[in-house]
Design a protein around this motif. Structure first.
Motif, short mmCIF file in Angstrom:
data_model
loop_
_atom_site.label_atom_id
_atom_site.label_comp_id
_atom_site.label_asym_id
_atom_site.label_seq_id
_atom_site.Cartn_x
_atom_site.Cartn_y
_atom_site.Cartn_z
N VAL A 77 -2.41 3.29 22.48
CA VAL A 77 -2.62 4.43 21.59
C VAL A 77 -2.66 3.97 20.13
O VAL A 77 -3.52 4.40 19.35
N SER A 78 -1.75 3.10 19.76
CA SER A 78 -1.73 2.57 18.40
C SER A 78 -3.03 1.86 18.07
O SER A 78 -3.62 2.06 17.00
N GLY A 79 -3.51 1.03 18.99
CA GLY A 79 -4.76 0.32 18.76
C GLY A 79 -5.96 1.24 18.67
O GLY A 79 -6.84 1.03 17.85
N LEU A 80 -5.98 2.28 19.52
CA LEU A 80 -7.10 3.22 19.49
C LEU A 80 -7.18 3.94 18.15
O LEU A 80 -8.25 4.02 17.53
N VAL A 81 -6.06 4.46 17.68
CA VAL A 81 -6.05 5.17 16.39
C VAL A 81 -6.44 4.23 15.26
O VAL A 81 -7.26 4.56 14.39
N SER A 82 -5.86 3.04 15.26
CA SER A 82 -6.14 2.07 14.21
C SER A 82 -7.62 1.70 14.18
O SER A 82 -8.24 1.64 13.10
N LEU A 83 -8.20 1.44 15.34
CA LEU A 83 -9.59 0.98 15.38
C LEU A 83 -10.58 2.12 15.11
O LEU A 83 -11.69 1.88 14.64
N LEU A 84 -10.19 3.34 15.38
CA LEU A 84 -11.03 4.46 14.96
C LEU A 84 -11.06 4.54 13.44
O LEU A 84 -12.09 4.87 12.83
N TRP A 85 -9.94 4.22 12.78
CA TRP A 85 -9.92 4.16 11.32
C TRP A 85 -10.78 3.00 10.81
O TRP A 85 -11.41 3.10 9.76
N VAL A 86 -10.80 1.91 11.56
CA VAL A 86 -11.71 0.81 11.21
C VAL A 86 -13.15 1.31 11.27
O VAL A 86 -13.97 1.02 10.38
N GLY A 87 -13.48 2.07 12.32
CA GLY A 87 -14.82 2.63 12.44
C GLY A 87 -15.16 3.54 11.28
O GLY A 87 -16.26 3.48 10.73
N ILE A 88 -14.23 4.41 10.90
CA ILE A 88 -14.47 5.31 9.77
C ILE A 88 -14.70 4.51 8.49
O ILE A 88 -15.67 4.73 7.76
N ASN A 89 -13.80 3.57 8.22
CA ASN A 89 -13.88 2.78 7.00
C ASN A 89 -15.20 2.00 6.92
O ASN A 89 -15.93 2.08 5.92
#
Length: 260
Positions: A93-105
């Motif tokens: 879950v932590s990785g999913l949220v973090s990498l979605l923020w990578v996608g946004i950024n």
């Protein structure tokens, strides 16, 4: 080039200097999430200041009936999950949220800000510029984050072709948000996969991305670039640029409000 350097400098500044290492047991990727959220906010503010939120395809959802071109890239991203996911529920879950923020950024920076800055060169040259800058930017993984050189060179190639295809998708769809989802899931499934995909599959993906990007640009590039130009011309202000940004009173209604 200046935009790319500034974005990477901001990323490194927050990742290595300002923010302390943040990896609590309840959210191991807290530090990475904050870094990408801060950088995304910085890019959003630049787009707002220049009056580019709509024209850069960041503050719009595009044409929903044209979201289908993102489906092949989504299927490729999901293919990396065939072998399953590695890690505990908290890590996943932590990785999913973090990498979605990578996608946004990375999408609002690369396919939003940078692609819009290169748009006057024409769709093909703009997409190639996005690909080169986005791929080259991954050299930081070797210079600052300790990745082996051979892995970094492969990342640069794959990221460049991924960025090229996403540039074509931006012209086709008129929004960066479908690519945010694809980008985040692609990173997530590859990182959390218990093993690397076979070499033949990775090579096939690169060939497909190159060919699909060319097709997207030939089919939608001119129309997408023209739509961006029409948004600028229909604006009450003159064409926004880094050297001549509109005042708050001159910006089109809606660009002054950030939408998640």
């Amino acid at each position: 080039m200046e935009l790319t350097f500034a974005w990477h400098a901001l990323l490194l500044l927050f990742a290595e200097v300002i923010l302390p290492p943040l990896a609590p047991s309840w959210y191991p990727d807290l530090g990475a999430t904050l870094v990408n959220a801060v950088c995304a906010a910085g890019v959003w503010l630049v787009l707002w200041r220049w009056g580019w939120l709509r024209v850069s395809a960041v503050a719009v959802l595009g044409r929903p009936h044209r979201w289908w071109p993102a489906a092949p890239m989504l299927l490729i991203a999901c293919s990396y999950a065939v072998a399953g996911l590695d890690g505990s529920a908290t890590v996943i879950v932590s990785g999913l949220v973090s990498l979605l923020w990578v996608g946004i950024n990375e999408e609002i920076y690369s396919r939003g800000l940078v692609q819009q800055a290169l748009n006057p060169l024409g769709p093909i040259r703009a997409a190639l510029g996005v690909a080169v800058l986005f791929g080259t930017g991954h050299i930081q993984n070797f210079l600052f984050f300790g990745d082996p050189l051979d892995d970094t060179l492969w990342q640069m190639l794959s990221a460049g072709l991924f960025g090229f295809t996403c540039a074509g998708l931006r012209y086709a769809i008129g929004s960066v948000w479908p690519m945010v989802v694809v980008h985040g899931l692609d990173d997530f499934f590859q990182i959390r996969s218990p093993g690397s995909a076979p070499d033949w599959w990775q090579a096939s993906v690169l060939v497909f991305q190159a060919a699909y990007g060319v097709w997207l640009l030939r089919r939608y590039g001119a129309e997408g670039a023209q739509s961006s130009a029409e948004v600028i011309r229909s604006s009450p202000s003159s064409s926004p640029s880094p050297s001549s940004s509109p005042s708050p009173d001159e910006r089109p209604e809606g660009d002054s409000q950030a939408r998640a």
